[in-house]
Design a protein around this motif. Structure first.
Motif, mmCIF file in Angstrom:
data_model
loop_
_atom_site.group_PDB
_atom_site.id
_atom_site.type_symbol
_atom_site.label_atom_id
_atom_site.label_comp_id
_atom_site.label_asym_id
_atom_site.label_seq_id
_atom_site.Cartn_x
_atom_site.Cartn_y
_atom_site.Cartn_z
ATOM 1 N N ASN A 132 15.264 6.287 17.370
ATOM 2 C CA ASN A 132 16.019 7.438 17.871
ATOM 3 C C ASN A 132 17.013 7.914 16.816
ATOM 4 O OD1 ASN A 132 14.725 7.491 20.294
ATOM 5 N ND2 ASN A 132 16.388 6.606 21.483
ATOM 6 N N ASN A 159 13.700 1.005 19.440
ATOM 7 C CA ASN A 159 13.863 2.340 19.994
ATOM 8 C C ASN A 159 15.183 2.963 19.537
ATOM 9 O OD1 ASN A 159 13.103 4.596 21.779
ATOM 10 N ND2 ASN A 159 14.914 3.923 22.899
ATOM 11 N N LYS A 170 12.936 15.700 22.843
ATOM 12 C CA LYS A 170 11.978 15.833 21.750
ATOM 13 C C LYS A 170 10.685 16.452 22.239
ATOM 14 C CE LYS A 170 13.973 11.698 19.999
ATOM 15 N NZ LYS A 170 13.827 10.244 19.976
HETATM 16 MG MG LIG Z 1 13.120 6.924 21.694
#
Ligand SMILES: [Mg+2]
Ligand SMILES: Nc1ncnc2c1ncn2[C@@H]1O[C@H](COP(=O)(O)OP(=O)(O)OP(=O)(O)O)[C@@H](O)[C@H]1O
Length: 349
Positions: free
Chosen positions: A250, A246, A302
């Motif tokens: 990101n 992650n 996002k």
């Molecule tokens: Mg993420």
């Protein structure tokens, strides 16, 4: 660029024969051409190899003609062309297989990433469902008791004992609801992580492969700066890789469209018995409106983000006895760090 290099090497090999002209005379006019085709195909593929073949065959004919030898006729030319293809073939087969393998690996990594996202979403949906279902019972009971209390209060002369009993029942159901929430929280905080000795570097490498397989194509450069004397940590491999994936995703997503796309992965020993791992990017930094809730569920900047990644990451890292936090310099990039217990704390590594 590779094609240009391949052509340069191939043609250089073809014309090396020119240096040996006095010694070789009309002998082996095509010998160097075969070598050149073979090498060019390895470097630049079949297209550049065929260009070299054409130049090499023409050059061979030229060599024959200046020594007044008989030139290759059309039939011999066709056979020579077939030879050229045969010399280029091994490289071409190898290149194709490699390309296919790479594409497969990328597709697999994408798929796995999507699956892990889906799994997270599924687990959440399941959790919410269970929670709603289990909480429904005590809540219904509490409401029913409250109704009874109200009915009783409407009458005169209700014995205090009856009311006390009813309130006790309400308390009991309230406690039950609290236990359910506590149990769900415990299972969320992953008390079942199975800690094993793991290599931080190896987990990182796999996570990079998993998360950046397609991003590498978009030019994300990964730089490692790992502590050379400490690598072994106590971790649940799959869980910690979720955290890493992650963070890397990101970072790559934050740098999408930027000119410079670099991820720095660092590790260092802190407090003697912990290993700190840092993932830093050179994106725009964390948006100020996200910052206060960065590790809260559903905090996302996002359009298609779930905002679950960091929340899950914190749960996982804390279940490992570590800590995770972020630093951000607007316009310069964001950096996330987390700590894990070393497998051989204080050991003389
Ligand atoms: Mg993420
Ligand atoms: N390296 C980074 N640079 C800038 N902003 C970041 C960075 N990492 C996280 N953020 C911000 O924090 C938010 C939360 O990240 P998180 O990983 O929790 O969720 P997400 O990436 O939006 O969705 P997902 O649940 O799919 O991971 C992001 O939407 C983004 O706005």
């Amino acid at each position: 660029l590779r094609a240009v290099l391949a052509l340069a090497v191939g043609l250089a090999i073809v014309f090396v024969r020119e240096l040996l002209r006095a010694r070789l005379g009309a002998e082996v006019p095509f010998f160097f051409t075969w070598i050149a085709i073979f090498c060019t195909a390895w470097i630049g593929g079949i297209a550049s190899a065929m260009v070299v073949a054409a130049v090499g065959l023409a050059y061979g004919q030229h060599v024959l003609s200046i020594h007044h030898e008989r030139l290759l006729g059309p039939g011999a030319m066709v056979i020579s062309a077939l030879f050229a293809i045969a010399f280029a073939l091994p490289a071409e087969i190898y290149h194709r297989a490699t390309r296919r393998r790479k594409a497969d690996a990328e597709r697999y990594a994408e798929l796995q990433l999507r699956m892990s996202k889906l799994a997270r979403l599924n687990a959440m949906g399941e959790l919410v469902g269970t929670l709603a279902h289990e909480l429904n019972q005590p809540l219904t009971a509490i409401l029913a008791y409250a109704d009874v209390v109200q009915l009783q209060l409407a009458q005169e002369d209700v014995p205090a004992e009856t009311l006390r009993e009813l309130v006790q029942k309400v308390t009991k159901q309230g406690n039950r609801a609290r236990d359910i929430v506590a149990r769900v929280r415990a299972s969320l905080s992953g008390t079942e992580v199975s800690l094993e000795r793991q290599s931080l570097a190896q987990m990182l490498e796999e996570a990079v492969e998993l998360s950046l397989a397609s991003a590498v194509r978009d030019g994300v450069v990964v730089k490692y700066d790992l502590e050379p004397h400490a690598d072994q940590v106590l971790a649940d491999r799959i869980e910690i890789q979720q955290v890493m994936v992650n963070l890397l995703r990101n970072a790559a997503e934050a740098m999408a469209g930027a000119r410079r796309r670099e991820v720095h992965i660092k590790s260092r020993v802190v407090e003697g018995n912990m290993l700190e791992c840092e993932v830093a990017d050179c994106g725009p930094g964390i948006a100020p409106e996200i910052l206060p809730n960065l590790f809260q569920p559903f905090a996302t900047g996002k359009a298609h983000g779930m905002g679950i990644g960091l929340a899950v990451s914190r749960t996982i890292v804390e279940a490992h006895g570590g800590r995770i936090w972020a630093d951000s310099t607007p316009g310069k990039g964001a950096s996330f760090r987390f700590t894990l217990n070393r497998a051989e704390a204080m050991a003389a590594e």
